[in-house]
Design a protein around this motif. Structure first.
Motif, short mmCIF file in Angstrom:
data_model
loop_
_atom_site.label_atom_id
_atom_site.label_comp_id
_atom_site.label_asym_id
_atom_site.label_seq_id
_atom_site.Cartn_x
_atom_site.Cartn_y
_atom_site.Cartn_z
N LYS A 21 -36.95 -7.72 9.49
CA LYS A 21 -37.65 -6.88 8.17
C LYS A 21 -38.08 -5.74 8.75
CE LYS A 21 -38.30 -10.86 5.12
NZ LYS A 21 -39.39 -11.78 4.22
N LYS A 44 -28.31 3.18 3.67
CA LYS A 44 -27.92 2.17 2.99
C LYS A 44 -28.12 0.91 3.80
CE LYS A 44 -24.95 4.46 -0.26
NZ LYS A 44 -23.55 4.43 -0.92
N GLN A 45 -28.13 -0.39 3.41
CA GLN A 45 -28.69 -1.44 4.10
C GLN A 45 -27.17 -1.92 4.92
OE1 GLN A 45 -31.75 -3.48 4.63
NE2 GLN A 45 -32.24 -1.31 4.01
N LYS A 82 -34.41 1.56 5.40
CA LYS A 82 -34.82 1.80 3.87
C LYS A 82 -35.25 2.86 3.46
CE LYS A 82 -35.74 -0.41 -0.44
NZ LYS A 82 -36.44 -1.78 -0.91
N LEU A 118 -35.39 -3.21 9.29
CA LEU A 118 -34.65 -2.77 7.91
C LEU A 118 -35.67 -2.18 7.07
CD1 LEU A 118 -32.77 -6.22 7.39
CD2 LEU A 118 -31.94 -4.16 8.23
N SER A 119 -36.89 -2.41 6.97
CA SER A 119 -37.83 -1.65 6.28
C SER A 119 -37.75 0.07 6.62
CB SER A 119 -39.05 -2.13 6.08
OG SER A 119 -39.71 -2.13 7.54
N ALA A 129 -27.12 -0.31 8.16
CA ALA A 129 -28.59 -0.48 9.15
C ALA A 129 -28.11 -0.54 10.48
CB ALA A 129 -29.24 -1.79 8.66
#
Length: 538
Positions: free
Chosen positions: A511, A523-524, A518, A514-515, A527
């Motif tokens: 997380k 875009k995820q 973002k 990924l944060s 990633a």
């Protein structure tokens, strides 16, 4: 007979570093143990004082400590972030033995019971603490230290500590608020706390140990206006490895944490804001320097200066834009290499430099050694008392390990550094190959050339790999049994392919990365398109 023998042994310990001309004075108080002061700054990089090589700064009191004591030139934070580093300083144990760091957990009371403040208090010392404690001491699960109920307030004779990151506004810190009118900024308020603690100790028959954990120069960069004129006309030189263009040669993993993806700009180290940020950063350090002067002035006034050991260091370094990074955490020099100065006034004027590697975990054994208290076998550090006595002496180690097991999984790493070389292993192979780096710090202090593939350094590489393996084995055999630390014993093993250990990194751990992606607007689904992520960052 036993009493006389015990007194003699204690005298020999106290006079271990005392020059012959001071022996008569020491003999008059043979059983007197030294007072000890530990000063810990927050985010102070190595090149932030004149004595460590920065001619643009004003740090007269820190420089004076080094001129009278010993400067340790190869001192490292094994965990270069405040919570884990402070836990290691207090206990003399590596992070994987304290079990204490962000995203891992608080310190257990049974572990804190082996810390140097507790051991000294149990052995007759008057103890005091002020500043940013930095970690919770609790059997609970939460690592948050934002409540006094999880801070060891009652385990010190005098307490001036604050919760969480504390506040630069003195009035916002409960236990030092009384100094707010005269010293509205916390750095000078901690100096005032130290003066009061020293005065209170004069009538106490016990020797004292005072620990000050300054907030400065940690963000937010809000220095004391009292010192606004100090750097107002200074244009700070950029380091030779300044900016993202000097980071592209580094392992891609290192650039996929917040140090590169956001902090270079968010912290104000981009060219547009660099000068203002550096002025405020160094002004904060100057405020700490002033507080050091307040403390030393009071020691002299009370007649205690000649029997008080002073240890000054920092919880981690700071990148200040080097390699395009902000923050700390990573094992490169600016993030993990910090000043360490030890003044033993009983040794007399010194000004020497100690060049063997030392680490955060060495502070607690050193304090205990000075106090004549046995060092618990659980401690990983070694006493530096002999090094202060004789800077030509060696400590019983070849390397210091550096750990990064917090934040973006891509930056998980372990390193070993000796007097000349640094080896780094980046374990994450999520659509990357795990990476190795080898730097010659003597010829390449800015870490601009990775020597892993250099034919002339293969023997050195193999030696450093073996030393890494030795440090990793210690982790595997001694880590706490929970908080993911056993998993890292496998993740950091170069002999285990990524495909066989990738499941050890949980979705919760991802997380953090990924944060960041973002926030960059990536875009995820992209990633793990690292080139796209890095392009978005700069």
């Amino acid at each position: 007979m036993l009493a006389r023998f015990a007194t003699l042994c204690l005298f020999l310990l106290v006079s271990r570093c005392v020059p012959a001309q001071q022996t008569a004075q020491a003999e008059s108080s043979a059983a007197e143990r030294p007072n000890i002061v530990v000063l810990y700054t927050d985010d102070q990089a190595f090149l932030t004082t004149q004595v460590t090589g920065n001619a643009q700064v004003q740090t007269p009191h820190m420089d004076a400590l080094a001129a009278e004591g010993v400067l340790f030139t190869h001192h490292y934070n094994s965990t270069a972030i405040c919570m884990g580093s402070r836990a290691s300083l207090m206990t003399g144990m590596y992070e994987y033995k304290t079990g204490c760091n962000f995203s891992h957990g608080p310190m257990r009371p049974k572990t804190f019971a082996k810390s140097y403040p507790v051991l000294l208090r149990n052995n007759g010392y008057r103890t005091g603490f002020a500043g940013k404690f930095g970690f919770a001491v609790t059997n609970g699960k939460s690592e948050s230290d934002r409540s006094y109920q999880v801070l060891p307030v009652d385990q010190f004779d005098s307490w001036g500590g604050g919760v969480g990151q504390t506040n630069y506004k003195t009035a916002a810190n409960k236990y030092i608020a009384k100094y707010a009118d005269k010293y509205p900024h916390s750095s000078r308020a901690y100096g005032a706390f130290a003066q009061d603690f020293i005065r209170e100790s004069v009538d106490d028959k016990r020797p004292f140990c005072l620990t000050l954990f300054f907030k400065a120069p940690h963000r937010p960069f809000t220095p004391d206006p009292f010192f606004d004129s100090v750097y107002q006309d200074v244009a700070f030189k950029q380091p030779a490895n300044y900016g993202p263009k000097h980071g592209s040669h580094l392992a891609k993993q290192s650039r996929l944490g917040r140090q590169n993806l956001s902090f270079f700009y968010d912290m104000g180290f981009d060219p547009q804001h660099y000068q203002d940020t550096m002025r405020r950063y160094h002004q904060l350090i100057h405020g700490v320097d002033y507080a050091v002067g307040m403390l030393r002035e009071e020691l002299a006034k009370q007649g205690l200066a000649e029997n008080t050991i002073i240890i000054l260091t920092s919880d981690n370094g700071f990148f200040c834009g080097s390699h395009g990074f902000g923050g700390k955490v990573l094992p490169y020099q600016e993030g993990s290499h910090v000043p360490l100065i030890i003044l033993d006034p009983r040794k007399g004027a010194n000004g020497q430099r100690y060049q063997h590697v030392t680490g955060t975990v060495d502070v607690a054994p050193t304090v205990l050694d000075y106090a004549g208290v046995k060092t618990p076998s659980v401690m990983d550090g070694v006493s530096l008392v002999d090094a202060v006595c004789d800077p030509a002496a060696t400590v019983a180690r070849q390397t210091i390990p550096l750990f990064q097991v917090w934040g973006s999984p891509l930056t998980y790493s372990m390193s070993v550094v000796d007097q000349r070389y640094k080896y780094i292993y980046w374990c994450c192979g999520e659509q990357l190959e795990p990476a190795e780096e080898l730097f010659d710090l003597q010829n390449d202090p800015h870490e601009m050339t990775n020597l892993v593939d250099d034919d002339q350094h293969q023997a050195i590489l193999e030696t450093m790999r073996q030393r890494y393996a030795s440090q990793l084995k210690h982790w595997q055999q001694n880590a706490v049994s929970d908080r993911n630390y056993p998993s890292f014993g496998t993740l950091l093993d170069p002999n285990v392919p990524w495909a066989q250990k990738s499941d050890l990194v949980s979705p919760a751990q991802w997380k953090s990365y990924l944060s960041l992606v973002k926030a960059l607007g990536v875009k995820q689904e992209d990633a793990f398109n690292y080139n796209k992520v890095l392009k978005a960052a700069h």
